[in-house]
Design a protein around this motif. Structure first.
Motif, PDB file in Angstrom:
ATOM      1  N   SER A  21      -7.478   2.399   9.429  1.00 34.34           N
ATOM      2  CA  SER A  21      -6.134   1.994   9.002  1.00 34.34           C
ATOM      3  C   SER A  21      -5.962   0.482   9.081  1.00 34.34           C
ATOM      4  O   SER A  21      -5.263  -0.112   8.250  1.00 34.34           O
ATOM      5  CB  SER A  21      -5.074   2.700   9.851  1.00 34.34           C
ATOM      6  OG  SER A  21      -5.134   4.099   9.664  1.00 34.34           O
ATOM      7  N   LYS A  24      -7.364  -0.735   5.939  1.00 33.68           N
ATOM      8  CA  LYS A  24      -6.444  -0.462   4.826  1.00 33.68           C
ATOM      9  C   LYS A  24      -5.332  -1.500   4.808  1.00 33.68           C
ATOM     10  O   LYS A  24      -4.960  -1.997   3.745  1.00 33.68           O
ATOM     11  CB  LYS A  24      -5.854   0.952   4.935  1.00 33.68           C
ATOM     12  CG  LYS A  24      -6.855   2.054   4.689  1.00 33.68           C
ATOM     13  CD  LYS A  24      -7.288   2.042   3.248  1.00 33.68           C
ATOM     14  CE  LYS A  24      -8.206   3.186   2.928  1.00 33.68           C
ATOM     15  NZ  LYS A  24      -8.744   3.067   1.575  1.00 33.68           N
ATOM     16  N   GLN A  35       2.718   3.466   1.400  1.00 36.46           N
ATOM     17  CA  GLN A  35       1.277   3.694   1.515  1.00 36.46           C
ATOM     18  C   GLN A  35       0.869   3.856   2.976  1.00 36.46           C
ATOM     19  O   GLN A  35       0.010   4.682   3.294  1.00 36.46           O
ATOM     20  CB  GLN A  35       0.498   2.549   0.867  1.00 36.46           C
ATOM     21  CG  GLN A  35       0.556   2.577  -0.642  1.00 36.46           C
ATOM     22  CD  GLN A  35      -0.310   1.507  -1.279  1.00 36.46           C
ATOM     23  OE1 GLN A  35      -0.936   0.702  -0.597  1.00 36.46           O
ATOM     24  NE2 GLN A  35      -0.353   1.510  -2.598  1.00 36.46           N
ATOM     25  N   ILE A  39      -1.155   7.098   4.456  1.00 30.55           N
ATOM     26  CA  ILE A  39      -2.371   6.925   5.266  1.00 30.55           C
ATOM     27  C   ILE A  39      -2.199   7.609   6.620  1.00 30.55           C
ATOM     28  O   ILE A  39      -3.056   8.372   7.065  1.00 30.55           O
ATOM     29  CB  ILE A  39      -2.694   5.421   5.434  1.00 30.55           C
ATOM     30  CG1 ILE A  39      -3.142   4.825   4.093  1.00 30.55           C
ATOM     31  CG2 ILE A  39      -3.756   5.198   6.518  1.00 30.55           C
ATOM     32  CD1 ILE A  39      -3.168   3.299   4.058  1.00 30.55           C
ATOM     33  N   LEU A 103      -3.554   3.392  -3.525  1.00 32.79           N
ATOM     34  CA  LEU A 103      -4.394   4.210  -2.641  1.00 32.79           C
ATOM     35  C   LEU A 103      -5.267   5.132  -3.464  1.00 32.79           C
ATOM     36  O   LEU A 103      -4.798   5.745  -4.420  1.00 32.79           O
ATOM     37  CB  LEU A 103      -3.524   5.078  -1.727  1.00 32.79           C
ATOM     38  CG  LEU A 103      -2.872   4.414  -0.544  1.00 32.79           C
ATOM     39  CD1 LEU A 103      -2.033   5.428   0.218  1.00 32.79           C
ATOM     40  CD2 LEU A 103      -3.908   3.816   0.379  1.00 32.79           C
ATOM     41  N   LEU A 108      -9.293   8.454   0.679  1.00 35.06           N
ATOM     42  CA  LEU A 108      -8.512   8.692   1.887  1.00 35.06           C
ATOM     43  C   LEU A 108      -8.800  10.074   2.472  1.00 35.06           C
ATOM     44  O   LEU A 108      -8.905  10.224   3.698  1.00 35.06           O
ATOM     45  CB  LEU A 108      -7.021   8.535   1.581  1.00 35.06           C
ATOM     46  CG  LEU A 108      -6.078   8.457   2.769  1.00 35.06           C
ATOM     47  CD1 LEU A 108      -6.483   7.350   3.728  1.00 35.06           C
ATOM     48  CD2 LEU A 108      -4.654   8.239   2.284  1.00 35.06           C
TER      49      LEU A 108
END
Length: 191
Positions: A21, A24, A35, A39, A103, A108
């Motif tokens: 994360s 990300k 987003q 996540i 994303l 993911l």
């Protein structure tokens, strides 16, 4: 397993998701909370679902290995913790820097599964320890959700500096809990 151990296991398991994360968040030009929520939901769900699956599997084999369940818990948590430590200390800690606007849900999904495989093994351990599985998976999922959401924001702000430290904390935590389970079962520790 007491609440303190459960919280520590939950944080330890969340560290892989936390590190991903962070990456990300690093790749976002500006923080996108929608987003970050997606996540966190992916990581939180899989970190909760995998121990549940492991718990079901562990119950199937419980009668065959009850006499050595503390050794299995120690070995599984030790391997997972040692791997997290090794990965944190030897891998390139940098995230790809290219900015991403959308994303990739397939990516993911794969990342969520990959970071929660260790939670499957912990679920097997939870079955041997006669742990309340609903409380356990709820705690694991919620802590992973919160830490993953926060990590996106932290990654967007601070970047790579925290990634390897998260894996080290997670690895040491899981190693310590595995050792505590073994020593308690052998009567060396009174709790």
């Amino acid at each position: 397993m007491g609440i303190i151990e459960l919280l520590l296991v939950s944080v330890g398991l969340a560290m892989d998701a936390f590190a991903v994360s962070l990456c990300k968040g690093l790749r976002m030009r500006r923080i996108k909370y929608a987003q970050a929520l997606v996540i966190a939901l992916f990581f939180g769900f899989f970190q909760a679902a995998m121990p549940l699956l492991g718990w079901v599997l562990g119950l199937q084999f419980e009668r065959y290995i009850t006499a050595i369940d503390h050794w299995i818990a120690f070995i599984l948590l030790g391997i997972i913790g040692a791997k997290m430590l090794y990965d944190s200390l030897t891998e390139d800690p940098s995230c790809p820097i290219e900015s991403v606007e959308h994303l990739d849900l397939k990516e993911l999904l794969l990342l969520s599964i990959a970071t929660s495989i260790d939670a499957l093994a912990v679920g097997i351990t939870l079955a041997f320890l006669k742990t309340d599985i609903i409380r356990s998976v709820s705690c694991i999922g919620l802590i992973t959700f919160v830490l993953s959401f926060a990590a996106v924001a932290i990654g967007n702000r601070f970047g790579n500096r925290l990634q390897s430290k998260a894996g080290i904390v997670g690895g040491v935590t899981l190693l310590a809990i595995g050792l505590k389970i073994l020593l308690s079962h052998l009567g060396i520790l009174p709790f």
